[in-house]
Design a protein around this motif. Structure first.
Motif, short mmCIF file in Angstrom:
data_model
loop_
_atom_site.label_atom_id
_atom_site.label_comp_id
_atom_site.label_asym_id
_atom_site.label_seq_id
_atom_site.Cartn_x
_atom_site.Cartn_y
_atom_site.Cartn_z
N THR A 132 -11.41 -1.34 -34.76
CA THR A 132 -10.65 -0.08 -34.81
C THR A 132 -9.66 -0.19 -35.95
O THR A 132 -8.72 -0.98 -35.88
N TRP A 187 -8.44 9.02 -34.77
CA TRP A 187 -9.86 8.74 -34.62
C TRP A 187 -10.71 9.32 -35.74
O TRP A 187 -10.50 10.43 -36.21
N MET A 241 -15.99 8.75 -33.55
CA MET A 241 -15.33 8.68 -32.25
C MET A 241 -15.42 10.04 -31.54
O MET A 241 -15.73 10.12 -30.35
N ARG A 242 -15.15 11.08 -32.27
CA ARG A 242 -15.17 12.42 -31.69
C ARG A 242 -16.58 12.88 -31.32
O ARG A 242 -16.77 13.65 -30.38
N ARG A 286 -21.16 10.85 -27.76
CA ARG A 286 -21.20 11.24 -26.35
C ARG A 286 -22.46 10.68 -25.71
O ARG A 286 -23.58 11.03 -26.12
N ASP A 297 -16.09 5.04 -25.31
CA ASP A 297 -16.10 6.38 -25.85
C ASP A 297 -14.67 6.84 -26.10
O ASP A 297 -13.71 6.07 -25.90
N GLU A 298 -14.51 8.09 -26.53
CA GLU A 298 -13.20 8.57 -26.93
C GLU A 298 -12.20 8.57 -25.77
O GLU A 298 -11.03 8.21 -25.95
N LYS A 299 -12.64 8.95 -24.58
CA LYS A 299 -11.71 9.00 -23.45
C LYS A 299 -11.18 7.61 -23.12
O LYS A 299 -9.97 7.43 -22.88
N MET A 328 -10.98 5.11 -25.19
CA MET A 328 -10.10 4.73 -26.29
C MET A 328 -8.76 5.44 -26.22
O MET A 328 -7.72 4.86 -26.56
N ASP A 329 -8.75 6.69 -25.77
CA ASP A 329 -7.48 7.41 -25.60
C ASP A 329 -6.57 6.66 -24.63
O ASP A 329 -5.35 6.55 -24.85
N ARG A 387 -5.27 3.44 -26.24
CA ARG A 387 -4.21 3.78 -27.22
C ARG A 387 -2.90 4.11 -26.52
O ARG A 387 -1.82 3.67 -26.95
N CYS A 429 -19.06 4.16 -30.90
CA CYS A 429 -18.17 5.23 -31.36
C CYS A 429 -17.27 4.80 -32.51
O CYS A 429 -16.66 5.64 -33.17
#
Length: 376
Positions: free
Chosen positions: A247, A252, A256-257, A260, A268-270, A272-273, A276, A317
């Motif tokens: 990363t 992102w 990343m976006r 799916r 995935d993005e969720k 990683m959110d 973070r 991702c």
């Protein structure tokens, strides 16, 4: 960066099979940026890799997410081998090492693995390893099998850092610990591991690759290393970086976006959110693009950047992070190698090589890169 050219669809031009663009009149235009585009195509994914991913997704579909059960509980599940990524297997060949931190009375736990095979290359130097886990999971004991393989095949002494984890210890605890271990090794490697042994390689996986990159850039800019009264540090130079599916930006990237998979394929993005938010609570947009956190935004010009190996699978991702960071390294005029593995998910290199072909291929590529650094 690789063998094949990448070029846009262009009106009035004819693209030939050699990666060149020809005008109808015969003019030949070569791209200044090249990629082996076949690696990114879905038909390059082997049936074995696709089946491997499906099994991971099945595990993910029956396992809680770390943010649902809390970091402490999920760490226990990971240790028991109940998550998609493998749990730790502790080897008797490993030993513990405590390294002083900048804080009085606090040490940083580390794990040391040395070459064990009779045909291993002579001990070439130290590989400072920084484990992954979203700055939240894993520890210095999570990677014994992987690091013993690196030690044996590459002839390196592997030192893995047990940096402090979020959310219990948010930024900057982790990079501070990694920097403290790196500077201690620069000053003390020969005394601790034998005459002539030096810190040579720095690297890691995922969040560990982020911390390795941040640490390397900090070392290059550190007044301590520019202090010529300290002869050991003044002469120091990393031989190379070993960076796996890292990363490099907390803002992102497109992959990343756009990634799916249902069920989730490791990351995935969720997820990683949530990582973070644990590592950088209450961070602002300006902070997310700070080079202290996101080396993608660092000014690389004028720095004595070491050669770097970037690896990533196409079912990850974080793919854009490796491709874009490698490109920035090259644009700064430095040596960089990007290796892409069709269909491999996040975390693939830590799986047993007999379970995943691309893990075996990536380990061979790491050995080839290390050998290249030493032989030129």
């Amino acid at each position: 960066m690789a063998n094949d050219s990448f070029y846009p669809s262009t009106d009035g031009l004819v693209k030939n099979g050699n990666g060149h663009i020809n005008h109808d009149g015969g003019h030949r235009l070569e791209s200044d940026l090249t990629l082996n585009r076949t690696k990114f195509q879905s038909d390059s994914i082997s049936p074995a890799t696709a089946a491997f991913n499906k099994k991971l997704q099945q595990v993910e579909s029956t396992s809680p997410k770390w943010y649902e059960v809390g970091a402490a509980n999920y760490r226990k599940l990971r240790a028991q081998g109940l998550t998609a990524l493998p749990g730790a297997t502790l080897l008797p060949t490993a030993r513990s090492l405590s390294i002083p931190s900048r804080d009085d009375g606090r040490t940083i736990p580390c794990r040391v693995l040395v070459p064990q095979m009779s045909d291993s290359p002579d001990r070439r130097g130290i590989f400072l390893h920084i484990h992954g886990g979203g700055w939240v999971l894993n520890d210095e004991m999570s990677s014994d099998i992987y690091l013993q393989t690196i030690a044996d095949s590459c002839g390196l002494i592997c030192v893995s850092v047990g940096y402090r984890l979020a959310p219990e210890h948010a930024y900057p605890a982790a990079p501070n610990d990694c920097f403290d271990v790196a500077t201690w090794l620069i000053a003390n490697a020969s005394r601790a591991f034998g005459q002539g042994v030096e810190l040579a390689f720095l690297g890691g996986e995922s969040a560990g690759a982020n911390l390795a990159m941040v640490t390397a850039l900090d070392l290059l800019k550190s007044p301590q290393l520019l202090n010529h009264h300290d002869q050991c540090r003044a002469k120091f130079r990393l031989k190379a970086l070993l960076l796996h599916y890292g990363t490099y930006s907390f803002q992102w990237q497109p992959s990343m976006r756009n990634f799916r998979r249902e069920p989730t394929l490791v990351l995935d993005e969720k997820i990683m959110d949530h990582f973070r938010a644990a590592y950088l609570p209450d961070s602002t947009q300006e902070q997310l693009t700070s080079p202290l956190l996101s080396p993608f935004f660092a000014n690389l010009r004028g720095l004595d950047l070491p050669p770097a190996l970037f690896t990533c699978g196409t079912e990850d991702c974080l793919l854009d992070d490796s491709v874009f960071m490698c490109t920035r390294w090259l644009m700064a005029g430095r040596t960089a190698v990007l290796k892409v593995y069709p269909g491999s998910p996040h975390g693939f290199i830590v799986f047993p090589p007999d379970k995943h072909d691309n893990a075996r291929a990536a380990l061979r590529d790491v050995k080839s890169f290390v050998d290249m650094i030493y032989t030129g």
